[in-house]
Design an enzyme around this catalytic site. Structure first.
Site, PDB file in Angstrom:
ATOM      1  N   GLY A 109      35.280 -10.918  -0.411  1.00  0.00           N
ATOM      2  CA  GLY A 109      35.511 -10.503   1.007  1.00  0.00           C
ATOM      3  C   GLY A 109      33.883 -10.065   1.453  1.00  0.00           C
ATOM      4  O   GLY A 109      33.069 -10.627   1.218  1.00  0.00           O
ATOM      5  N   GLN A 143      31.824  -7.703   0.379  1.00  0.00           N
ATOM      6  CA  GLN A 143      30.750  -7.563  -0.455  1.00  0.00           C
ATOM      7  C   GLN A 143      30.554  -8.929  -1.368  1.00  0.00           C
ATOM      8  O   GLN A 143      29.725  -9.213  -1.898  1.00  0.00           O
ATOM      9  CB  GLN A 143      30.882  -6.327  -1.418  1.00  0.00           C
ATOM     10  CG  GLN A 143      30.715  -5.026  -0.645  1.00  0.00           C
ATOM     11  CD  GLN A 143      29.252  -4.879  -0.358  1.00  0.00           C
ATOM     12  OE1 GLN A 143      28.127  -5.241  -1.208  1.00  0.00           O
ATOM     13  NE2 GLN A 143      28.934  -4.043   0.718  1.00  0.00           N
ATOM     14  N   ARG A 151      42.628 -15.360  -6.839  1.00  0.00           N
ATOM     15  CA  ARG A 151      44.027 -15.787  -6.853  1.00  0.00           C
ATOM     16  C   ARG A 151      44.433 -16.956  -6.414  1.00  0.00           C
ATOM     17  O   ARG A 151      43.459 -17.611  -5.415  1.00  0.00           O
ATOM     18  CB  ARG A 151      44.684 -14.760  -5.922  1.00  0.00           C
ATOM     19  CG  ARG A 151      44.523 -13.157  -6.413  1.00  0.00           C
ATOM     20  CD  ARG A 151      45.414 -12.305  -5.694  1.00  0.00           C
ATOM     21  NE  ARG A 151      44.971 -12.073  -4.201  1.00  0.00           N
ATOM     22  CZ  ARG A 151      45.423 -11.096  -3.448  1.00  0.00           C
ATOM     23  NH1 ARG A 151      46.409 -10.158  -3.957  1.00  0.00           N
ATOM     24  NH2 ARG A 151      45.026 -10.917  -2.191  1.00  0.00           N
ATOM     25  N   SER A 190      44.555 -17.503  -2.806  1.00  0.00           N
ATOM     26  CA  SER A 190      43.492 -16.847  -1.806  1.00  0.00           C
ATOM     27  C   SER A 190      43.201 -18.121  -0.981  1.00  0.00           C
ATOM     28  O   SER A 190      42.971 -19.059  -1.134  1.00  0.00           O
ATOM     29  CB  SER A 190      42.290 -16.603  -2.771  1.00  0.00           C
ATOM     30  OG  SER A 190      41.256 -16.156  -1.832  1.00  0.00           O
ATOM     31  N   HIS A 235      31.251   0.718  -6.062  1.00  0.00           N
ATOM     32  CA  HIS A 235      31.645   1.999  -5.501  1.00  0.00           C
ATOM     33  C   HIS A 235      32.276   2.643  -6.743  1.00  0.00           C
ATOM     34  O   HIS A 235      32.949   2.065  -7.787  1.00  0.00           O
ATOM     35  CB  HIS A 235      32.601   1.769  -4.435  1.00  0.00           C
ATOM     36  CG  HIS A 235      33.294   3.023  -3.863  1.00  0.00           C
ATOM     37  ND1 HIS A 235      32.590   4.413  -3.942  1.00  0.00           N
ATOM     38  CD2 HIS A 235      34.580   3.305  -3.287  1.00  0.00           C
ATOM     39  CE1 HIS A 235      32.868   5.112  -3.304  1.00  0.00           C
ATOM     40  NE2 HIS A 235      34.311   4.729  -2.824  1.00  0.00           N
ATOM     41  N   GLY A 271      28.632  -5.685   3.723  1.00  0.00           N
ATOM     42  CA  GLY A 271      28.370  -6.973   3.193  1.00  0.00           C
ATOM     43  C   GLY A 271      27.502  -7.836   3.834  1.00  0.00           C
ATOM     44  O   GLY A 271      26.561  -8.579   3.282  1.00  0.00           O
ATOM     45  N   GLU A 291      32.122   9.277   4.815  1.00  0.00           N
ATOM     46  CA  GLU A 291      32.910   8.471   5.754  1.00  0.00           C
ATOM     47  C   GLU A 291      33.842   9.074   6.403  1.00  0.00           C
ATOM     48  O   GLU A 291      34.094   8.807   7.364  1.00  0.00           O
ATOM     49  CB  GLU A 291      33.529   7.034   5.063  1.00  0.00           C
ATOM     50  CG  GLU A 291      34.441   7.435   3.759  1.00  0.00           C
ATOM     51  CD  GLU A 291      34.754   6.154   3.054  1.00  0.00           C
ATOM     52  OE1 GLU A 291      33.852   5.459   3.023  1.00  0.00           O
ATOM     53  OE2 GLU A 291      35.680   6.293   2.204  1.00  0.00           O
ATOM     54  N   GLU A 349      27.014   3.431  24.449  1.00  0.00           N
ATOM     55  CA  GLU A 349      25.698   3.961  24.246  1.00  0.00           C
ATOM     56  C   GLU A 349      25.428   4.720  22.767  1.00  0.00           C
ATOM     57  O   GLU A 349      24.451   4.875  22.560  1.00  0.00           O
ATOM     58  CB  GLU A 349      25.405   4.846  25.221  1.00  0.00           C
ATOM     59  CG  GLU A 349      25.320   4.130  26.641  1.00  0.00           C
ATOM     60  CD  GLU A 349      24.696   4.799  27.741  1.00  0.00           C
ATOM     61  OE1 GLU A 349      23.772   5.672  27.611  1.00  0.00           O
ATOM     62  OE2 GLU A 349      25.141   4.764  28.939  1.00  0.00           O
ATOM     63  N   SER A 401      15.377  11.718  27.088  1.00  0.00           N
ATOM     64  CA  SER A 401      14.699  12.574  28.173  1.00  0.00           C
ATOM     65  C   SER A 401      14.582  14.253  27.844  1.00  0.00           C
ATOM     66  O   SER A 401      15.439  14.335  26.906  1.00  0.00           O
ATOM     67  CB  SER A 401      15.321  12.407  29.318  1.00  0.00           C
ATOM     68  OG  SER A 401      16.652  12.780  29.438  1.00  0.00           O
TER      69      SER A 401
HETATM   70  N1  LIG Z   1      33.038  -3.320   2.734  1.00  0.00           N
HETATM   71  C1  LIG Z   1      31.808  -3.044   2.339  1.00  0.00           C
HETATM   72  O1  LIG Z   1      30.681  -3.028   3.042  1.00  0.00           O
HETATM   73  C2  LIG Z   1      31.256  -1.992   1.182  1.00  0.00           C
HETATM   74  C3  LIG Z   1      30.424  -1.260   1.082  1.00  0.00           C
HETATM   75  C4  LIG Z   1      29.872  -0.887  -0.245  1.00  0.00           C
HETATM   76  C5  LIG Z   1      30.773  -0.855  -1.349  1.00  0.00           C
HETATM   77  N2  LIG Z   1      32.052  -1.454  -0.901  1.00  0.00           N
HETATM   78  C6  LIG Z   1      32.731  -1.509  -2.307  1.00  0.00           C
HETATM   79  O2  LIG Z   1      32.860  -3.060  -2.588  1.00  0.00           O
HETATM   80  C7  LIG Z   1      34.332  -3.306  -3.156  1.00  0.00           C
HETATM   81  C8  LIG Z   1      34.894  -4.512  -2.521  1.00  0.00           C
HETATM   82  O3  LIG Z   1      35.154  -3.880  -1.107  1.00  0.00           O
HETATM   83  P1  LIG Z   1      35.065  -4.827  -0.083  1.00  0.00           P
HETATM   84  O4  LIG Z   1      35.394  -4.161   1.290  1.00  0.00           O
HETATM   85  O5  LIG Z   1      33.977  -6.120  -0.258  1.00  0.00           O
HETATM   86  O6  LIG Z   1      36.508  -5.723  -0.354  1.00  0.00           O
HETATM   87  P2  LIG Z   1      37.415  -6.813   0.465  1.00  0.00           P
HETATM   88  O7  LIG Z   1      36.420  -7.326   1.641  1.00  0.00           O
HETATM   89  O8  LIG Z   1      38.616  -6.019   1.286  1.00  0.00           O
HETATM   90  O9  LIG Z   1      38.026  -7.658  -0.463  1.00  0.00           O
HETATM   91  C9  LIG Z   1      38.575  -8.777  -0.287  1.00  0.00           C
HETATM   92  C10 LIG Z   1      38.796  -9.833  -1.454  1.00  0.00           C
HETATM   93  O10 LIG Z   1      39.398  -9.272  -2.549  1.00  0.00           O
HETATM   94  C11 LIG Z   1      40.319  -9.860  -2.835  1.00  0.00           C
HETATM   95  N3  LIG Z   1      41.595  -9.166  -3.309  1.00  0.00           N
HETATM   96  C12 LIG Z   1      42.338  -8.409  -2.451  1.00  0.00           C
HETATM   97  N4  LIG Z   1      43.400  -8.022  -3.021  1.00  0.00           N
HETATM   98  C13 LIG Z   1      43.544  -8.321  -4.494  1.00  0.00           C
HETATM   99  C14 LIG Z   1      44.345  -8.262  -5.512  1.00  0.00           C
HETATM  100  N5  LIG Z   1      45.364  -7.511  -5.382  1.00  0.00           N
HETATM  101  N6  LIG Z   1      43.819  -8.993  -6.565  1.00  0.00           N
HETATM  102  C15 LIG Z   1      42.945  -9.937  -6.445  1.00  0.00           C
HETATM  103  N7  LIG Z   1      42.126  -9.992  -5.530  1.00  0.00           N
HETATM  104  C16 LIG Z   1      42.147  -9.267  -4.331  1.00  0.00           C
HETATM  105  C17 LIG Z   1      40.729 -10.864  -1.686  1.00  0.00           C
HETATM  106  O11 LIG Z   1      41.513 -12.147  -2.355  1.00  0.00           O
HETATM  107  P3  LIG Z   1      42.170 -12.939  -1.558  1.00  0.00           P
HETATM  108  O12 LIG Z   1      41.378 -14.281  -0.752  1.00  0.00           O
HETATM  109  O13 LIG Z   1      43.190 -13.675  -2.416  1.00  0.00           O
HETATM  110  O14 LIG Z   1      42.891 -12.303  -0.336  1.00  0.00           O
HETATM  111  C18 LIG Z   1      39.219 -11.200  -1.035  1.00  0.00           C
HETATM  112  O15 LIG Z   1      38.565 -12.087  -1.694  1.00  0.00           O
HETATM  113  C19 LIG Z   1      35.137  -2.015  -3.097  1.00  0.00           C
HETATM  114  O16 LIG Z   1      34.804  -1.088  -4.469  1.00  0.00           O
HETATM  115  C20 LIG Z   1      34.160  -1.318  -1.965  1.00  0.00           C
HETATM  116  O17 LIG Z   1      34.455   0.036  -2.027  1.00  0.00           O
HETATM  117  C21 LIG Z   1      32.097  -2.261   0.130  1.00  0.00           C
END
Ligand SMILES: NC(=O)c1ccc[n+]([C@@H]2O[C@H](COP(=O)([O-])OP(=O)(O)OC[C@H]3O[C@@H](n4cnc5c(N)ncnc54)[C@H](OP(=O)(O)O)[C@@H]3O)[C@@H](O)[C@H]2O)c1
Length: 330
Positions: free
Chosen positions: A25, A27, A47, A50, A107, A133, A194, A230, A251
């Site tokens: 996803g 990250q 998975r 996926s 995290h 990401g 957040e 803005e 300004s």
């Molecule tokens: N978002 C950010 O920019 C950000 C910033 C800093 C830290 N973080 C941390 O990074 C970590 C990941 O966050 P993210 O936002 O990158 O996650 P995300 O985009 O929501 O992750 C999606 C991915 O996780 C898989 N997934 C979802 N549910 C699942 C499950 N039950 N079992 C196995 N795979 C599963 C999905 O697979 P499918 O393709 O099978 O659906 C997809 O590949 C978290 O700990 C978050 O707090 C995120």
């Protein structure tokens, strides 16, 4: 805070280790590509059903099931949503991860709130990018990087810090700075920021100000441009130059309004609410509320999404943004 840069990192701590990135996803995609481009052997754990399998294969990244990826790797990176991590660990990783391997988080949530109790033989650490990401990938590709937080939860091998620094190096963070902290401090400050500023504070400030203008009879277009569009201009200036630096670019009229009116918006009542929100994070009330919400299928989240989608700021925003299609270009 103890801070590390590329020049003080030994890449050998990560090169030569196979890394399984769980999830593709926000990250997961960035880390998998950055590590691969830094010379690390990477496999993506997905998975069977996926929808990201095709994208990985197009990018030349090998894909395996989470169990196979974990059992064949020295490092497992947990990049699925925080709410999915406990089940993934309990049902798959706990038994498939190699003896003495490492579990890396982006995290601290799952560890700090004890949703995961990792095996004692594992190194458990965090490399948390301070950026979304897309930025982690784009800045890496540009030869730059986003800063990151490093923390150790278990140092079974005695080498967890070196591994964390190597991982951060491979993901481009050592170009900007790697700050050593704890799982607790990262989790609590991240949730608070957040809720108070980045998501909860900002969106409600924008919507309330938009409503105020529209209720007073002003056109929605003016309310949208002034209170939402803005924001980016000011946010970019604050990001690049700090608050005092931003004020040098506005300004004197705007600056006078800032000092004289801002404290009426963020007043003692708002500061009291911030302290309460922080306390709810620290004493676990927020985590318990979120866990109950997840167990019941996220009813409040779904209700919040519908209400937000129905707010008039969305319809006018959609119309105005369609006139500037370049806004959504990456
Ligand atoms: N978002 C950010 O920019 C950000 C910033 C800093 C830290 N973080 C941390 O990074 C970590 C990941 O966050 P993210 O936002 O990158 O996650 P995300 O985009 O929501 O992750 C999606 C991915 O996780 C898989 N997934 C979802 N549910 C699942 C499950 N039950 N079992 C196995 N795979 C599963 C999905 O697979 P499918 O393709 O099978 O659906 C997809 O590949 C978290 O700990 C978050 O707090 C995120």
């Amino acid at each position: 805070m103890r801070t590390y840069f590329d020049m003080s990192i030994e890449p050998a701590s990560i090169l030569g280790r196979r890394v399984a990135v769980m999830g593709f996803g926000a990250q997961g995609r960035a880390h998998a590509l950055n590590l691969r481009d830094s010379g690390v052997e990477v496999v993506v754990g997905l998975r069977r059903e996926s929808s990201s399998r095709g994208a990985c294969q197009e990018l030349g990244l090998p894909v395996q099931t989470p169990a196979r990826a974990a059992s064949s790797s020295d490092v497992v990176v947990m990049l699925v949503p925080d709410q999915a991590q406990p089940d993934l660990y309990r049902e798959t990783l706990a038994e498939s991860m190699k003896e003495g391997s490492a579990l890396v988080f982006a995290h601290g949530y799952s560890i700090h709130f004890k949703h995961i109790d990792p095996r004692a033989d594992l190194d458990v650490l965090m490399v948390a990018p301070l950026g979304i990401g897309d930025q982690v990938r784009a800045l890496y590709e540009a030869g730059r990087g986003v800063p990151a937080l490093l923390a150790l939860h278990q140092n079974a091998s005695g080498e967890a810090r070196d591994l964390g620094l190597g991982y951060a190096w491979a993901n481009g963070h050592g170009r900007a700075g790697i700050f050593e902290t704890t799982f607790r401090d990262e989790t609590e400050t991240d949730l608070f920021a957040e809720q108070a500023v980045l998501c909860g504070g900002l969106t409600h400030l924008i919507s309330a100000a938009f409503d105020t203008l529209v209720d007073a009879g002003y056109p929605e277009e003016l309310a949208y441009f002034g209170c939402l569009h803005e924001v980016k201009l000011i946010a970019d200036l604050v990001h690049q130059r700090g608050i005092a630096g931003m004020r040098k670019s506005i300004s004197s009229t705007a600056e006078f309004g800032d000092y004289s009116r801002g404290p009426r918006i963020i007043n003692e009542e708002s500061r009291h609410a911030m302290r309460e929100i922080l306390e709810e994070v620290r004493d676990g009330r927020f985590d318990r509320e979120l866990s109950a919400e997840a167990e019941t299928g996220f009813p409040a989240l779904r209700e919040g999404r519908s209400a937000a989608q129905a707010h008039p700021i969305e319809a006018v925003g959609e119309r105005l943004r369609a006139m500037m299609p370049w806004l959504s270009e990456k």
